[in-house]
Scaffold this active site. Structure first.
Site, PDB file in Angstrom:
ATOM      1  N   THR A   1      -5.361   6.029   2.129  1.00 53.57           N
ATOM      2  CA  THR A   1      -4.268   5.642   1.236  1.00 53.57           C
ATOM      3  C   THR A   1      -4.086   4.135   1.277  1.00 53.57           C
ATOM      4  O   THR A   1      -3.901   3.564   2.344  1.00 53.57           O
ATOM      5  CB  THR A   1      -2.949   6.318   1.652  1.00 53.57           C
ATOM      6  OG1 THR A   1      -2.678   6.005   3.019  1.00 53.57           O
ATOM      7  CG2 THR A   1      -2.990   7.811   1.443  1.00 53.57           C
TER       8      THR A   1
ATOM      9  N   GLU B   1       2.033   4.674  -0.557  1.00 53.17           N
ATOM     10  CA  GLU B   1       0.608   4.699  -0.253  1.00 53.17           C
ATOM     11  C   GLU B   1      -0.105   5.454  -1.362  1.00 53.17           C
ATOM     12  O   GLU B   1       0.319   6.537  -1.736  1.00 53.17           O
ATOM     13  CB  GLU B   1       0.349   5.451   1.054  1.00 53.17           C
ATOM     14  CG  GLU B   1       1.182   4.970   2.203  1.00 53.17           C
ATOM     15  CD  GLU B   1       0.859   5.749   3.476  1.00 53.17           C
ATOM     16  OE1 GLU B   1      -0.315   6.121   3.670  1.00 53.17           O
ATOM     17  OE2 GLU B   1       1.786   5.989   4.242  1.00 53.17           O
TER      18      GLU B   1
HETATM   19  P1  ADP Z   1      -4.570   2.133   6.416  1.00 52.14           P
HETATM   20  O1  ADP Z   1      -3.722   2.684   7.525  1.00 52.14           O
HETATM   21  O2  ADP Z   1      -4.998   0.708   6.661  1.00 52.14           O
HETATM   22  O3  ADP Z   1      -3.910   2.288   5.056  1.00 52.14           O
HETATM   23  P2  ADP Z   1      -6.352   4.315   5.641  1.00 52.14           P
HETATM   24  O4  ADP Z   1      -7.101   5.183   6.586  1.00 52.14           O
HETATM   25  O5  ADP Z   1      -5.204   4.942   4.890  1.00 52.14           O
HETATM   26  O6  ADP Z   1      -5.891   3.024   6.426  1.00 52.14           O
HETATM   27  O7  ADP Z   1      -7.381   3.712   4.600  1.00 52.14           O
HETATM   28  C1  ADP Z   1      -6.906   2.969   3.516  1.00 52.14           C
HETATM   29  C2  ADP Z   1      -7.920   1.971   2.988  1.00 52.14           C
HETATM   30  O8  ADP Z   1      -9.124   2.645   2.663  1.00 52.14           O
HETATM   31  C3  ADP Z   1      -7.459   1.318   1.700  1.00 52.14           C
HETATM   32  O9  ADP Z   1      -6.646   0.168   1.938  1.00 52.14           O
HETATM   33  C4  ADP Z   1      -8.760   0.959   1.026  1.00 52.14           C
HETATM   34  O10 ADP Z   1      -9.206  -0.335   1.431  1.00 52.14           O
HETATM   35  C5  ADP Z   1      -9.746   2.012   1.559  1.00 52.14           C
HETATM   36  N1  ADP Z   1     -10.072   3.088   0.608  1.00 52.14           N
HETATM   37  C6  ADP Z   1     -11.343   3.576   0.425  1.00 52.14           C
HETATM   38  N2  ADP Z   1     -11.352   4.553  -0.479  1.00 52.14           N
HETATM   39  C7  ADP Z   1     -10.066   4.723  -0.908  1.00 52.14           C
HETATM   40  C8  ADP Z   1      -9.451   5.600  -1.877  1.00 52.14           C
HETATM   41  N3  ADP Z   1     -10.180   6.497  -2.565  1.00 52.14           N
HETATM   42  N4  ADP Z   1      -8.110   5.489  -2.071  1.00 52.14           N
HETATM   43  C9  ADP Z   1      -7.383   4.594  -1.366  1.00 52.14           C
HETATM   44  N5  ADP Z   1      -7.911   3.757  -0.438  1.00 52.14           N
HETATM   45  C10 ADP Z   1      -9.236   3.801  -0.207  1.00 52.14           C
HETATM   46 MG    MG Z   2      -3.189   4.235   4.401  1.00 51.99          MG
END
Ligand code: ADP
Ligand code: MG
Length: 201
Positions: A63, A127
């Site tokens: 997200t 998110e």
């Molecule tokens: P965080 O805690 O940093 O948000 P996540 O595990 O939720 O980590 O991963 C989010 C990140 O993954 C996003 O900021 C983006 O860079 C990347 N990402 C890759 N594919 C997607 C997708 N389909 N939708 C949203 N984010 C994605």
């Molecule tokens: Mg996230």
């Protein structure tokens, strides 16, 4: 019904409703009226920030987080929960983009606005999970989103499996709900950079 921003001012935030088996078995497969109704569409835009490493990717649902100031347009008019709409990640301005043509198109999304009860979150966050397989992460890139409808309230999960299952239902409900002419046309909204989307229709 108090908006998310109003609830955020209260010293004691209300608890998220409990997860119930009944809610899940009776979930509708399509939500919202045949065309977006007030307060939708809601426009959101901002640079993608690092989240809290709460395992979105582990759950099969990364997200992308928007900064606090970017979520004011929705938190001041809407309640917490899960929403659906479209989102677009824009190519980086310096031209050194790792994203491909497919990545920068307008895609369906599901968005969670809330305290994220499963992880006992402390602040209001938005998110966005974009329904597209990206080649790489896109932290720091600008993201535009158009929120078109509400799917469900926040729930308090007692198991990781139940959470994963509901996310899968959310994605299906979002796609079904967007697959109506009055929603599909927002894919071409001027909020998005349509020069990236010419070949996507
Ligand atoms: P965080 O805690 O940093 O948000 P996540 O595990 O939720 O980590 O991963 C989010 C990140 O993954 C996003 O900021 C983006 O860079 C990347 N990402 C890759 N594919 C997607 C997708 N389909 N939708 C949203 N984010 C994605
Ligand atoms: Mg996230």
């Amino acid at each position: 019904m108090a908006t998310a921003a109003e609830l955020a001012q209260l010293p004691e935030r209300p608890e998220a409703p409990r997860q119930t088996t009944q809610f899940r078995t009776t979930r509708p497969q399509i939500v919202g009226a045949d065309a977006p109704e007030s307060p939708f569409p809601i426009l959101l835009a901002g640079p993608v920030q690092r989240g809290f490493g709460r395992g979105g990717k582990e759950l099969g649902c990364p997200t992308a987080n928007l900064p606090d100031e970017s979520i004011t347009p929705i938190s001041s008019v809407a309640k917490t929960g899960v929403y659906y709409g479209y989102a677009q990640v824009l190519p980086s301005k310096d031209g050194k983009t790792e994203l491909c043509q497919d990545d920068i198109r307008v895609h369906p999304m599901v968005m969670s606005l809330g305290w994220n009860p499963f992880y006992k979150n402390e602040v209001l966050t938005a998110e966005i999970h974009i329904m597209h397989e990206f080649r790489s992460d896109f932290y720091g890139y600008d993201m535009n989103a158009l929120v078109l409808g509400y799917i469900r309230p926040e729930l308090d999960y007692t198991s990781r499996e139940a959470l994963i299952e509901d996310i899968e239902v959310d994605k299906r409900v979002a796609l079904n709900s967007l697959n109506r002419p009055e929603y599909e046309k927002y894919k071409k909204d001027l909020h998005f950079d349509l020069s990236c989307t010419i070949a996507s229709s």
